[in-house]
Scaffold this active site. Structure first.
Site, mmCIF file in Angstrom:
data_model
loop_
_atom_site.group_PDB
_atom_site.id
_atom_site.type_symbol
_atom_site.label_atom_id
_atom_site.label_comp_id
_atom_site.label_asym_id
_atom_site.label_seq_id
_atom_site.Cartn_x
_atom_site.Cartn_y
_atom_site.Cartn_z
ATOM 1 N N GLY A 300 33.279 -31.121 9.421
ATOM 2 C CA GLY A 300 32.316 -31.013 10.526
ATOM 3 C C GLY A 300 31.750 -32.375 10.922
ATOM 4 O O GLY A 300 31.537 -32.643 12.111
ATOM 5 N N ASP A 301 31.540 -33.223 9.940
ATOM 6 C CA ASP A 301 31.021 -34.579 10.223
ATOM 7 C C ASP A 301 32.042 -35.358 11.041
ATOM 8 O O ASP A 301 31.687 -36.097 11.972
ATOM 9 C CB ASP A 301 30.750 -35.359 8.929
#
Ligand code: 26A
Length: 346
Positions: A300-301
């Protein structure tokens, strides 16, 4: 040396060193951890880090928004990204600084004299990751640091702001200072929801920042946690994305864009106009065979990093999403929240 022109992208959050190891369900159970989650460590979790070390853990630079900053810089020209947070005066803090420098990310850390650099135990079971964070020095970030003239001048020079929602547990005044600067000058401000516990237990802090957001990003579990904590009565990701996009907004010159990623399922994006209409767009993810996955820690980062790189490079929403999905696919083929080296071209 800080660049006198400043850095277009400014990211703020918690610099952490990840202690990452493969483990089994028994270890999760011993520490009361869910297979796929991110939590703040309590006293009962303190033994986890040594146990992970015994499982041949790898030390990998982490901290969600720091991963995002390195990700964005991966796709941007030199000197595009500045990262701010608090580390301890120790070797781990130096490792983080060096990793950022090697990735081309300029850091302005507050260095805390009393606490060690924060760490995150990353327990990998199959394609799941459970993150248990002892913030330590990362919890000591202060607004005064941001307000120092040489740092604040970099804040003013930035054109895009990204704050990791995990920082809502640390220093809301610093987040709001960035958010207000962004809104006052019509510069985009993006926030991640970071983990279900943020909307659950830091609801008030989150809701104080959300009106300033031009972009929100979260995964499906965080979206549902937000919906539940606000009694929206829906688990439908499209519905939640729409409602997030339409929440009240300080900067009325931009509509909000809310992004919900869903692992291998399509990314859902709600685009609100300044007049209050909202349009839904969905984007299938870049396909990757299951055995090409190393681990999903940091996916997600990486998505947020690639997406931000697109925004900073003035790409369209569609292209920015594609850059996010491309970088996420690259990152999950690496160990931990890392990116391929030597650099691969998008
Ligand atoms: C306050 N908490 C819980 C955290 C984090 C965090 N980063 C900042 N604050 N808990 C986990 N992480 C980071 O998330 C990355 C994966 O998305 C981990 O360090 C890991 O690199």
């Amino acid at each position: 040396m800080a660049s006198p022109q400043g850095y277009p992208l400014l990211c703020l959050e918690n610099p952490l060193l990840d202690i990452q190891a493969h483990a089994d369900a028994a270890l999760l159970e011993k520490y009361g951890l869910k297979a796929n989650d991110a939590i703040l460590a309590e006293e009962k979790h303190m033994g986890l880090y040594d146990e992970l070390m015994k499982l041949d853990a790898k030390l990998i630079p982490g901290g969600a928004a720091q991963n995002t900053a390195r990700g964005a810089q991966y796709l941007l020209p030199d000197n595009s990204t500045l990262y701010i947070g608090c580390v301890g005066k120790d070797k781990h803090g130096e490792i983080l600084k060096k990793t950022c420098e090697e990735a081309g990310v300029h850091t302005e850390y507050r260095v805390d004299e009393t606490q060690p650099t924060g760490k995150c135990g990353a327990v990998i079971t199959g394609h799941n990751r459970s993150l248990c964070t002892h913030l330590a020095a990362a919890n000591e970030y202060k607004l005064e640091h941001l307000k120092q003239p040489e740092i604040w001048s970099l804040v003013e020079k930035a054109q895009f702001y990204f704050v990791g929602g995990f920082h809502l547990t640390v220093c809301v005044p610093a987040i709001l200072a960035l958010a207000e600067e962004a809104a006052a000058k019509n510069k985009p401000f993006m926030l991640s929801l970071s983990a279900p516990f943020i909307p659950q237990f830091f609801k008030e802090q989150l809701d104080s920042v959300l009106p300033f957001t031009d972009y929100t990003v979260c995964n499906e579990t965080e979206a549902r946690a937000y919906s539940e904590s606000h009694q929206w009565g829906t688990e439908d990701v499209v519905e939640i994305a729409k409602k997030l996009a339409l929440l009240p907004k300080k900067n009325t010159q931009r509509g909000r864009i809310s992004i919900v990623t869903q692992g291998t399922d399509p990314t859902v994006i709600a685009v609100a106009s300044t007049s209050g209409d909202v349009e839904i767009k969905t984007f299938p993810v870049h396909e990757l065979s299951k055995d090409a996955i190393n681990d999903t820690n940091g996916a997600g980062d990486a998505f947020a990093g690639g997406f931000l790189a697109g925004l900073v490079a003035s790409k369209s929403l569609e292209d920015s999403v594609d850059m996010g999905q491309w970088l996420a696919a690259k990152s999950i083929q690496e160990l931990g929240p890392s990116y391929p080296y030597p650099k691969q071209a998008y």
